[in-house]
Design an enzyme around this catalytic site. Structure first.
Site, PDB file in Angstrom:
ATOM      1  N   CYS A 124       0.819  -1.220   0.000  1.00 24.45           N
ATOM      2  CA  CYS A 124       0.000   0.000   0.000  1.00 24.45           C
ATOM      3  C   CYS A 124       0.851   1.268   0.000  1.00 24.45           C
ATOM      4  O   CYS A 124       0.325   2.365  -0.191  1.00 24.45           O
ATOM      5  CB  CYS A 124      -0.932   0.000   1.206  1.00 24.45           C
ATOM      6  N   HIS A 130      -3.122   6.843   3.650  1.00 27.08           N
ATOM      7  CA  HIS A 130      -3.579   5.562   3.102  1.00 27.08           C
ATOM      8  C   HIS A 130      -4.913   5.215   3.755  1.00 27.08           C
ATOM      9  O   HIS A 130      -5.066   5.311   4.967  1.00 27.08           O
ATOM     10  CB  HIS A 130      -2.527   4.488   3.386  1.00 27.08           C
ATOM     11  N   ASN A 150      -9.975  -0.433   1.491  1.00 33.33           N
ATOM     12  CA  ASN A 150      -8.533  -0.338   1.266  1.00 33.33           C
ATOM     13  C   ASN A 150      -8.224  -0.815  -0.154  1.00 33.33           C
ATOM     14  O   ASN A 150      -8.358  -1.992  -0.455  1.00 33.33           O
ATOM     15  CB  ASN A 150      -7.830  -1.206   2.314  1.00 33.33           C
TER      16      ASN A 150
HETATM   17  O1  UT7 Z   1      -2.884  -1.538   4.143  1.00 33.39           O
HETATM   18  C1  UT7 Z   1      -2.527  -2.134   5.344  1.00 33.39           C
HETATM   19  C2  UT7 Z   1      -3.427  -3.280   5.493  1.00 33.39           C
HETATM   20  N1  UT7 Z   1      -4.089  -3.585   6.649  1.00 33.39           N
HETATM   21  C3  UT7 Z   1      -4.561  -2.805   7.646  1.00 33.39           C
HETATM   22  O2  UT7 Z   1      -4.375  -1.642   7.756  1.00 33.39           O
HETATM   23  C4  UT7 Z   1      -5.390  -3.514   8.656  1.00 33.39           C
HETATM   24  C5  UT7 Z   1      -4.890  -3.343  10.057  1.00 33.39           C
HETATM   25  N2  UT7 Z   1      -5.725  -4.051  11.001  1.00 33.39           N
HETATM   26  C6  UT7 Z   1      -7.003  -3.695  11.271  1.00 33.39           C
HETATM   27  O3  UT7 Z   1      -7.526  -2.755  10.714  1.00 33.39           O
HETATM   28  C7  UT7 Z   1      -7.722  -4.464  12.349  1.00 33.39           C
HETATM   29  O4  UT7 Z   1      -6.849  -5.417  12.904  1.00 33.39           O
HETATM   30  C8  UT7 Z   1      -9.013  -5.178  11.877  1.00 33.39           C
HETATM   31  C9  UT7 Z   1     -10.090  -4.173  11.573  1.00 33.39           C
HETATM   32  C10 UT7 Z   1      -8.708  -6.017  10.648  1.00 33.39           C
HETATM   33  C11 UT7 Z   1      -9.550  -6.096  12.986  1.00 33.39           C
HETATM   34  O5  UT7 Z   1      -9.681  -5.367  14.194  1.00 33.39           O
HETATM   35  P1  UT7 Z   1      -9.102  -5.978  15.563  1.00 33.39           P
HETATM   36  O6  UT7 Z   1      -9.394  -5.012  16.634  1.00 33.39           O
HETATM   37  O7  UT7 Z   1      -7.657  -6.289  15.334  1.00 33.39           O
HETATM   38  O8  UT7 Z   1      -9.987  -7.256  15.744  1.00 33.39           O
HETATM   39  P2  UT7 Z   1      -9.582  -8.791  15.831  1.00 33.39           P
HETATM   40  O9  UT7 Z   1      -9.089  -9.304  14.524  1.00 33.39           O
HETATM   41  O10 UT7 Z   1      -8.695  -9.032  17.010  1.00 33.39           O
HETATM   42  O11 UT7 Z   1     -11.002  -9.420  16.107  1.00 33.39           O
HETATM   43  C12 UT7 Z   1     -11.819  -9.033  17.243  1.00 33.39           C
HETATM   44  C13 UT7 Z   1     -13.081  -9.865  17.201  1.00 33.39           C
HETATM   45  C14 UT7 Z   1     -12.811 -11.366  17.078  1.00 33.39           C
HETATM   46  O12 UT7 Z   1     -13.796 -12.060  17.816  1.00 33.39           O
HETATM   47  P3  UT7 Z   1     -13.452 -12.666  19.257  1.00 33.39           P
HETATM   48  O13 UT7 Z   1     -12.298 -13.577  19.042  1.00 33.39           O
HETATM   49  O14 UT7 Z   1     -13.091 -11.471  20.102  1.00 33.39           O
HETATM   50  O15 UT7 Z   1     -14.731 -13.339  19.627  1.00 33.39           O
HETATM   51  C15 UT7 Z   1     -13.023 -11.615  15.616  1.00 33.39           C
HETATM   52  O16 UT7 Z   1     -13.389 -12.966  15.353  1.00 33.39           O
HETATM   53  O17 UT7 Z   1     -13.866  -9.506  16.063  1.00 33.39           O
HETATM   54  C16 UT7 Z   1     -14.174 -10.678  15.297  1.00 33.39           C
HETATM   55  N3  UT7 Z   1     -14.246 -10.318  13.893  1.00 33.39           N
HETATM   56  C17 UT7 Z   1     -15.379  -9.985  13.263  1.00 33.39           C
HETATM   57  N4  UT7 Z   1     -16.659  -9.899  13.704  1.00 33.39           N
HETATM   58  C18 UT7 Z   1     -17.589  -9.522  12.814  1.00 33.39           C
HETATM   59  C19 UT7 Z   1     -13.218 -10.240  13.004  1.00 33.39           C
HETATM   60  N5  UT7 Z   1     -13.685  -9.860  11.806  1.00 33.39           N
HETATM   61  C20 UT7 Z   1     -15.020  -9.698  11.951  1.00 33.39           C
HETATM   62  C21 UT7 Z   1     -16.051  -9.307  11.068  1.00 33.39           C
HETATM   63  N6  UT7 Z   1     -17.319  -9.233  11.546  1.00 33.39           N
HETATM   64  N7  UT7 Z   1     -15.810  -8.992   9.769  1.00 33.39           N
END
Ligand code: UT7
Length: 331
Positions: A116, A256, A286
């Site tokens: 990115c 970004h 993104n």
């Molecule tokens: O260009 C660079 C590329 N990437 C980025 O910039 C992304 C950087 N990361 C992020 O933006 C964040 O990590 C995310 C938005 C992807 C995820 O947020 P998070 O605070 O890191 O959440 P997590 O992955 O730790 O998940 C928290 C909870 C989990 O459930 P439990 O284990 O707490 O029960 C996930 O299973 O949210 C759940 N979860 C969802 N729930 C509903 C993960 N994805 C989803 C979803 N819908 N789409």
């Protein structure tokens, strides 16, 4: 850096697919919901390329607009750089395919892979070529169809990405105008945090690989999030320092467009108000290398970027990489 003449953006354009995939549409594909996606990322919808289309199609569309707005024709372009991680094919480069579509006869062309951060990396290449006098007009494209490498069974990543392209023409500009400084970096120790594990020389595609979705994006979301929050603010501070500026000099930041919470963290760290940051991620998600030029073009068309404004661009992504640039808008 050579100091022969200044280089700057003299034309910008973008292109996105017509098809919209909303959060409600995603609810039908994986176990997710609109509220989670909007609260955790800020994204409401994204664009999806149609079957049969490829990255070069959107790259060329965006490029045509940028060339026309620069008051030029394809024959005036001296070099084409396409920043992408989703090229039409592993080889030849997508830049060569774009060269042929545009009819830029014999023009050198290459792809650049920096996730990115790719478009800002490419912009810094263009700056060096134009400043030094090697080339007059460099076409800098950021284009990605991430929908093609998205694992549509992984709810933690499939809600994040979209398709699109943005392009700029970099050419000579007046003294003290245009591209003033860059801050680029990488940390390959973080290579595994954001990657497509298979399909390259390390792990060629086999039926087993395809079954395990290893030809699609894999991301340690939390790790990338922490990295992004740290590096984004740091890169902006460093690039401003390089040209003797402070946050008070900024007219607009084009960050970004990955996650609204990552953008808000920079707002806080730099002590700026949110309206100093241009945001369009709610509409596109993104779009990887396309994200910054697509946002810059929209900001320009919306009248948020004017001559002599101090614009900061900042990106981060796979590599891990980061890249920031400062420019005095030249037209
Ligand atoms: O260009 C660079 C590329 N990437 C980025 O910039 C992304 C950087 N990361 C992020 O933006 C964040 O990590 C995310 C938005 C992807 C995820 O947020 P998070 O605070 O890191 O959440 P997590 O992955 O730790 O998940 C928290 C909870 C989990 O459930 P439990 O284990 O707490 O029960 C996930 O299973 O949210 C759940 N979860 C969802 N729930 C509903 C993960 N994805 C989803 C979803 N819908 N789409």
């Amino acid at each position: 850096m050579c100091n022969h003449r200044n280089a700057g953006i003299i034309g910008i354009g973008s292109a996105v697919p017509d098809k919209v995939l909303t959060n409600a549409d995603l609810e039908k594909i994986v176990d997710t919901n609109d509220e989670w996606i909007r609260n955790m990322t800020g994204i409401s919808e994204r664009r999806m390329a149609a079957e049969g289309e490829s990255t070069s199609d959107y790259a060329a569309k965006a490029a045509r607009v940028a060339i026309e707005r620069a008051g030029l024709e394809p024959k005036d372009i001296d070099l084409i750089i396409v920043a992408t991680v989703t090229g039409d094919m592993p080889f030849p480069s997508t830049a060569c395919i774009v060269q042929n579509i545009l009819g830029c006869k014999d023009t050198p062309a290459y792809d650049l892979s920096a996730g990115c951060s790719g478009w800002v990396y490419a912009l810094s290449n263009a700056n060096a070529f134009v400043r030094s006098g090697i080339y007059n007009h460099v076409l800098v494209i950021g284009a990605d169809l991430l929908s093609r490498v998205t694992n549509w069974t992984d709810r933690s990543t499939c809600c994040l990405f979209g398709d699109g392209a943005g392009a700029a023409v970099v050419g000579p500009v007046d003294e003290e105008q245009g591209l003033l400084a860059f801050e680029l970096g990488s940390d390959g120790a973080g290579a595994n945090a954001l990657r497509i594990p298979a399909g390259g020389s390390r792990k060629p595609c086999t039926p087993e690989v395809l079954l395990a979705h290893e030809d699609k994006i894999f991301m340690e979301g939390r790790e990338v999030f922490k990295f992004a929050v740290k590096i984004q603010g740091m890169a902006i501070e460093k690039v401003l320092a390089k040209c003797g500026m402070t946050t008070g000099d900024i007219s607009l930041v084009i960050p970004h467009q990955a996650n609204i919470r990552i953008i808000e963290s920079a707002v806080q760290r730099l002590g700026l108000s949110m309206d100093k940051f241009f945001v369009n991620l709610h509409k596109y998600g993104n779009t990887s290398a396309a994200s910054i030029p697509l946002a810059l073009d929209e900001a320009m068309q919306a009248g948020r970027v004017k001559k002599d404004d101090t614009i900061v661009v900042v990106g981060f992504g796979a590599g891990l990489t980061w890249a920031a640039g400062v420019m005095k808008w030249a037209y």
